[in-house]
Write a protein that holds these residues in place. Structure first.
Motif, PDB file in Angstrom:
ATOM      1  N   GLU A 103       0.839  -1.211   0.000  1.00  0.00           N
ATOM      2  CA  GLU A 103       0.000   0.000   0.000  1.00  0.00           C
ATOM      3  C   GLU A 103       0.865   1.249   0.000  1.00  0.00           C
ATOM      4  O   GLU A 103       0.617   2.209  -0.729  1.00  0.00           O
ATOM      5  CB  GLU A 103      -0.901   0.032   1.239  1.00  0.00           C
ATOM      6  CG  GLU A 103      -2.058  -0.937   1.238  1.00  0.00           C
ATOM      7  CD  GLU A 103      -3.265  -0.463   0.445  1.00  0.00           C
ATOM      8  OE1 GLU A 103      -3.374   0.747   0.151  1.00  0.00           O
ATOM      9  OE2 GLU A 103      -4.103  -1.299   0.096  1.00  0.00           O
ATOM     10  N   LEU A 104       1.896   1.214   0.844  1.00  0.00           N
ATOM     11  CA  LEU A 104       2.797   2.362   0.920  1.00  0.00           C
ATOM     12  C   LEU A 104       3.479   2.598  -0.415  1.00  0.00           C
ATOM     13  O   LEU A 104       3.540   3.724  -0.904  1.00  0.00           O
ATOM     14  CB  LEU A 104       3.859   2.126   1.996  1.00  0.00           C
ATOM     15  CG  LEU A 104       3.505   2.558   3.409  1.00  0.00           C
ATOM     16  CD1 LEU A 104       4.609   2.152   4.361  1.00  0.00           C
ATOM     17  CD2 LEU A 104       3.302   4.066   3.477  1.00  0.00           C
ATOM     18  N   ALA A 105       3.975   1.506  -0.991  1.00  0.00           N
ATOM     19  CA  ALA A 105       4.646   1.641  -2.281  1.00  0.00           C
ATOM     20  C   ALA A 105       3.702   2.222  -3.315  1.00  0.00           C
ATOM     21  O   ALA A 105       4.052   3.150  -4.052  1.00  0.00           O
ATOM     22  CB  ALA A 105       5.181   0.287  -2.737  1.00  0.00           C
ATOM     23  N   GLY A 106       2.500   1.689  -3.353  1.00  0.00           N
ATOM     24  CA  GLY A 106       1.511   2.166  -4.313  1.00  0.00           C
ATOM     25  C   GLY A 106       1.221   3.645  -4.166  1.00  0.00           C
ATOM     26  O   GLY A 106       0.943   4.343  -5.140  1.00  0.00           O
ATOM     27  N   ALA A 107       1.287   4.117  -2.926  1.00  0.00           N
ATOM     28  CA  ALA A 107       0.985   5.523  -2.664  1.00  0.00           C
ATOM     29  C   ALA A 107       2.142   6.440  -3.020  1.00  0.00           C
ATOM     30  O   ALA A 107       1.974   7.657  -3.068  1.00  0.00           O
ATOM     31  CB  ALA A 107       0.629   5.709  -1.190  1.00  0.00           C
ATOM     32  N   LEU A 108       3.325   5.857  -3.255  1.00  0.00           N
ATOM     33  CA  LEU A 108       4.499   6.708  -3.458  1.00  0.00           C
ATOM     34  C   LEU A 108       5.046   6.672  -4.882  1.00  0.00           C
ATOM     35  O   LEU A 108       6.031   7.340  -5.180  1.00  0.00           O
ATOM     36  CB  LEU A 108       5.602   6.288  -2.480  1.00  0.00           C
ATOM     37  CG  LEU A 108       5.238   6.486  -1.009  1.00  0.00           C
ATOM     38  CD1 LEU A 108       6.315   5.904  -0.104  1.00  0.00           C
ATOM     39  CD2 LEU A 108       5.059   7.967  -0.699  1.00  0.00           C
ATOM     40  N   LEU A 109       4.405   5.922  -5.736  1.00  0.00           N
ATOM     41  CA  LEU A 109       4.899   5.779  -7.108  1.00  0.00           C
ATOM     42  C   LEU A 109       4.964   7.097  -7.864  1.00  0.00           C
ATOM     43  O   LEU A 109       5.741   7.244  -8.799  1.00  0.00           O
ATOM     44  CB  LEU A 109       4.021   4.789  -7.880  1.00  0.00           C
ATOM     45  CG  LEU A 109       4.177   3.342  -7.440  1.00  0.00           C
ATOM     46  CD1 LEU A 109       3.022   2.518  -7.965  1.00  0.00           C
ATOM     47  CD2 LEU A 109       5.498   2.774  -7.945  1.00  0.00           C
ATOM     48  N   HIS A 110       4.124   8.042  -7.472  1.00  0.00           N
ATOM     49  CA  HIS A 110       4.116   9.327  -8.179  1.00  0.00           C
ATOM     50  C   HIS A 110       4.917  10.383  -7.427  1.00  0.00           C
ATOM     51  O   HIS A 110       4.801  11.572  -7.711  1.00  0.00           O
ATOM     52  CB  HIS A 110       2.678   9.802  -8.412  1.00  0.00           C
ATOM     53  CG  HIS A 110       1.879  10.015  -7.164  1.00  0.00           C
ATOM     54  ND1 HIS A 110       1.393   8.992  -6.406  1.00  0.00           N
ATOM     55  CD2 HIS A 110       1.473  11.156  -6.543  1.00  0.00           C
ATOM     56  CE1 HIS A 110       0.731   9.470  -5.373  1.00  0.00           C
ATOM     57  NE2 HIS A 110       0.765  10.777  -5.423  1.00  0.00           N
ATOM     58  N   ARG A 111       5.751   9.905  -6.501  1.00  0.00           N
ATOM     59  CA  ARG A 111       6.625  10.793  -5.714  1.00  0.00           C
ATOM     60  C   ARG A 111       5.895  12.012  -5.152  1.00  0.00           C
ATOM     61  O   ARG A 111       6.206  13.148  -5.467  1.00  0.00           O
ATOM     62  CB  ARG A 111       7.791  11.305  -6.572  1.00  0.00           C
ATOM     63  CG  ARG A 111       8.680  10.223  -7.119  1.00  0.00           C
ATOM     64  CD  ARG A 111      10.012  10.196  -6.427  1.00  0.00           C
ATOM     65  NE  ARG A 111      10.894   9.257  -7.084  1.00  0.00           N
ATOM     66  CZ  ARG A 111      11.873   9.609  -7.923  1.00  0.00           C
ATOM     67  NH1 ARG A 111      12.071  10.891  -8.180  1.00  0.00           N
ATOM     68  NH2 ARG A 111      12.599   8.688  -8.479  1.00  0.00           N
ATOM     69  N   PRO A 112       4.891  11.745  -4.317  1.00  0.00           N
ATOM     70  CA  PRO A 112       4.147  12.885  -3.768  1.00  0.00           C
ATOM     71  C   PRO A 112       5.036  13.753  -2.880  1.00  0.00           C
ATOM     72  O   PRO A 112       5.946  13.243  -2.232  1.00  0.00           O
ATOM     73  CB  PRO A 112       3.055  12.214  -2.936  1.00  0.00           C
ATOM     74  CG  PRO A 112       3.609  10.877  -2.578  1.00  0.00           C
ATOM     75  CD  PRO A 112       4.457  10.464  -3.736  1.00  0.00           C
ATOM     76  N   GLU A 113       4.745  15.030  -2.872  1.00  0.00           N
ATOM     77  CA  GLU A 113       5.496  15.929  -1.998  1.00  0.00           C
ATOM     78  C   GLU A 113       4.956  15.885  -0.576  1.00  0.00           C
ATOM     79  O   GLU A 113       5.639  16.238   0.375  1.00  0.00           O
ATOM     80  CB  GLU A 113       5.393  17.365  -2.513  1.00  0.00           C
ATOM     81  CG  GLU A 113       6.028  17.563  -3.871  1.00  0.00           C
ATOM     82  CD  GLU A 113       5.542  18.846  -4.495  1.00  0.00           C
ATOM     83  OE1 GLU A 113       4.901  18.782  -5.565  1.00  0.00           O
ATOM     84  OE2 GLU A 113       5.793  19.921  -3.912  1.00  0.00           O
ATOM     85  N   VAL A 114       3.681  15.504  -0.466  1.00  0.00           N
ATOM     86  CA  VAL A 114       3.045  15.450   0.846  1.00  0.00           C
ATOM     87  C   VAL A 114       2.424  14.071   1.034  1.00  0.00           C
ATOM     88  O   VAL A 114       1.786  13.536   0.124  1.00  0.00           O
ATOM     89  CB  VAL A 114       1.937  16.526   0.973  1.00  0.00           C
ATOM     90  CG1 VAL A 114       1.217  16.379   2.299  1.00  0.00           C
ATOM     91  CG2 VAL A 114       2.526  17.924   0.844  1.00  0.00           C
ATOM     92  N   LEU A 115       2.622  13.530   2.200  1.00  0.00           N
ATOM     93  CA  LEU A 115       2.099  12.187   2.475  1.00  0.00           C
ATOM     94  C   LEU A 115       1.308  12.209   3.772  1.00  0.00           C
ATOM     95  O   LEU A 115       1.819  12.653   4.815  1.00  0.00           O
ATOM     96  CB  LEU A 115       3.285  11.226   2.603  1.00  0.00           C
ATOM     97  CG  LEU A 115       3.028   9.745   2.812  1.00  0.00           C
ATOM     98  CD1 LEU A 115       2.174   9.173   1.698  1.00  0.00           C
ATOM     99  CD2 LEU A 115       4.357   9.002   2.889  1.00  0.00           C
ATOM    100  N   PHE A 116       0.057  11.778   3.689  1.00  0.00           N
ATOM    101  CA  PHE A 116      -0.771  11.671   4.893  1.00  0.00           C
ATOM    102  C   PHE A 116      -0.903  10.206   5.246  1.00  0.00           C
ATOM    103  O   PHE A 116      -1.420   9.422   4.464  1.00  0.00           O
ATOM    104  CB  PHE A 116      -2.172  12.245   4.630  1.00  0.00           C
ATOM    105  CG  PHE A 116      -2.187  13.698   4.259  1.00  0.00           C
ATOM    106  CD1 PHE A 116      -2.667  14.112   3.027  1.00  0.00           C
ATOM    107  CD2 PHE A 116      -1.716  14.673   5.135  1.00  0.00           C
ATOM    108  CE1 PHE A 116      -2.683  15.448   2.675  1.00  0.00           C
ATOM    109  CE2 PHE A 116      -1.719  16.019   4.798  1.00  0.00           C
ATOM    110  CZ  PHE A 116      -2.207  16.409   3.559  1.00  0.00           C
TER     111      PHE A 116
END
Lengths: 344, 263
Positions: A180-193
């Motif tokens: 899940e974490l990986a999936g949420a970071l694939l687009h290199r977000p600047e902000v992560l909740f």
């Protein structure tokens, strides 16, 4: 070094990433009184009560900060996070993330952040995680080369290689969380909740997730907001905590300062040469731990030296240490709970 | 590219549920086949039933079997599940049109069904060959294609709107099943609506379901003259358009409610 990502605008570096100003979120909840008469009355005239899930909260977060949101269940942490992610609109006050009003759900804004809710999956349950990743690539418009590079890094950092081809429903909770974490970071977000990212995980996995979050924060200067019940998460990751109780912000600052400021007591941890009756020690302070020869006494901050001296004088002390109280205890007391935690 | 990716993942998802897929497939295929056996016997004594010759009735039955599989949307189950579970939130925070997700995965499920149906359809054509002579394609193929596309739109947006009721109803499965039953009775999903008691036919006209099954079948069977074909397509288009707007309105209100209870 740091790779800022495609949307990074240097002129934004000076302005805060998240600005919350007197934010309130109020729910109108139907008041249901018990009893038959009340139910009948309720058909004709409905009583409502306002629940202030978030109450006049203000804070500012700069780029690259790793902030912990602390608070008991129902305190308003997840609600605040949802407002910042654009799922809920403020009842009053303002919230701005990366210069956008989250609730407008502008595509430009949505491509720059990510939300991970510990208990809700983003990944397709019956398919291997890699399929969800490929879909996210299209949804966020990540170019092929960048996608491959980011995926490789995430696979490396999170040890995902054996998991990618396995159906998500067959993964363990910890493995699923990593995906899940990986999936949420694939687009290199600047902000992560992150909402409760380590909930339900075993100790080893919690540690791994923590290490990953820290590494990600350091490597990409991503701004990370994390809510957690586990103090260990916050202790390990966050220099700054925001404490929310009953919707109100009751503390915003360093974790160490929180303990200093709010703990009226200190702990005297000791080990004796030989056993001693419990009652004898009770005079010196509140015994929070007692294991025959080892123990801990809770002593008012102002008296710590005097009590320590007495302990050394009156008892056969082998070892002595003066500690700040456990952060959990401080928090608990902050919330007015009357529990006194026994260590061990 | 996004739409293609959504369709692709919908395909994969649809292929995962093998056992379930087969059961639903049989549900859409066995009743019509049983009806074929019934008609073959029933027509032994007479040449026409409710204005349909045996040939026409068999064409209707096999044709509606195709429509049940290929044109019926089942999106309401996914939609209502995602709303009740709260996984809708994960869609809402991403830069993606959630309706696009549902539409493309719906199309993907239809694609899989169409592939499953192919062998059965071929078997029927072999078995009933002489009865299933091609109807008047010449005049109708463009109109037929339009009718089928509109039929799918009507089915999809009806089911979408019904799925959105999950924003308000906690136990939605009862409602969804009821809708299936109503569609059965008033859609002409097994029998032509001419067989429905006269009292009930006006009700069928007020519901979208006949425009998904009975109406395209009437068109295919050449039972409508050119003027009627035009008006029928117009009525279908009006239904499709109206349902899109209605679904949109329910969605907006539903989102407000979803948000009001914490998302």
């Amino acid at each position: 070094m740091l790779d800022p990502g495609p949307e990074y605008n240097p002129s934004m570096a000076e302005s805060p990433v998240i600005v919350v100003d007197r934010l309130s979120k109020v729910y109108r909840v139907q008041k249901k009184e018990p009893g038959l008469v009340a139910s009948i009355r309720g058909l004709v005239r409905r009583a409502y009560v306002d629940v202030r899930a978030v109450d006049d909260v203000s804070f500012t977060i700069e780029r690259g900060e790793l902030i912990g949101f602390l608070g008991p269940n129902g305190a308003g942490k997840t609600t605040a996070l949802k407002v910042l992610a654009g799922l809920l609109h403020p009842t009053s006050g303002q919230a701005r993330v990366l210069g956008h009003e989250p609730f407008k759900r502008e595509r430009v804004f949505q491509r720059r952040f990510s939300l991970v809710l510990g208990q809700k999956n983003q990944l397709w349950w019956d398919l291997p995680a890699i399929e969800s990743f490929l879909l996210n690539k299209e949804i966020y418009g990540v170019p092929e080369r960048e996608f491959r590079a980011t995926l490789d890094e995430l696979v490396d950092l999170l040890e995902l290689a054996p998991l990618l081809g396995v159906q998500v429903r067959k993964l363990s909770l910890g493995e699923r969380m990593k995906c899940e974490l990986a999936g949420a970071l694939l687009h290199r977000p600047e902000v992560l909740f992150l909402d409760e990212p380590t909930i339900g995980l075993d100790v080893v996995m919690q540690q791994k997730i923590r290490e990953f979050i820290l590494a990600y924060n350091r490597r990409y200067a991503a701004t990370i907001l994390l809510t957690s019940h586990y103090m260990d998460d916050v202790k390990a990751l966050c220099d700054r905590v925001i404490v929310i109780n009953q919707g109100r912000l009751i503390y915003d600052g360093g974790l160490a300062d929180l303990v200093q400021q709010y703990a009226d007591d200190k702990l005297l941890q000791f080990e004796l040469e030989r056993p001693v009756p419990r009652e004898a020690l009770a005079e010196l302070g509140e015994l929070t731990l007692w294991e025959g020869q080892k123990g801990a006494l809770r002593v008012p901050r102002a008296e710590i030296s005097a009590r320590a001296a007495r302990l050394l004088a009156e008892f056969p002390v082998r070892d002595l240490a003066i500690q700040e109280p456990d952060v959990e205890e401080v928090i608990r007391e902050l919330f007015g709970s009357s529990e006194v935690g026994a260590h061990g | 590219m996004l739409y293609l990716a959504l369709w692709r993942i919908g395909l994969q998802e649809a292929l995962q549920y093998r056992a379930e897929s087969v059961i639903w497939f049989l549900f859409d295929v066995l009743p019509p086949i049983m009806m074929v056996f019934l008609w073959l016997t029933a027509y032994e004594g007479q040449a026409s039933v409710a204005g349909y010759s045996l040939q026409a009735m068999l064409q209707y039955t096999v044709g509606v079997m195709v429509l049940r599989n290929v044109v019926t949307a089942h999106v309401e189950w996914d939609v209502s599940y995602q709303i009740r579970q709260g996984t809708l939130s994960m869609h809402l925070v991403r830069p993606m049109n959630t309706w696009a997700l549902w539409f493309m995965t719906g199309l993907a499920a239809r694609t899989v069904r169409a592939l499953m149906l192919l062998p059965v359809l071929l078997a029927c054509l072999v078995w009933l060959g002489s009865y299933l002579e091609t109807p008047e394609w010449g005049t109708g193929i463009g109109a037929l294609a339009a009718s089928l596309v509109l039929a799918y739109m009507i089915s999809f947006f009806t089911k979408l709107g019904i799925g959105f009721l999950a924003f308000w109803l906690t136990d939605i499965t009862g409602t969804l099943t009821l809708v299936e039953v109503v569609a059965w009775v008033f859609g002409g999903m097994l029998l032509p609506l001419e067989l429905l008691p006269d009292v009930l036919r006006p009700i069928a006209a007020l519901l979208p379901f006949q425009y998904i099954y009975h109406v395209p079948m009437s068109l295919l069977l050449g039972r409508l003259d050119p003027a009627e074909v035009q008006t029928t397509l117009g009525v279908q288009a009006a239904w499709a358009g109206g349902l899109v707007l209605l679904a949109g309105a329910i969605w907006q209100r539903g989102l407000r409610r979803y948000e009001a209870v914490g998302g």
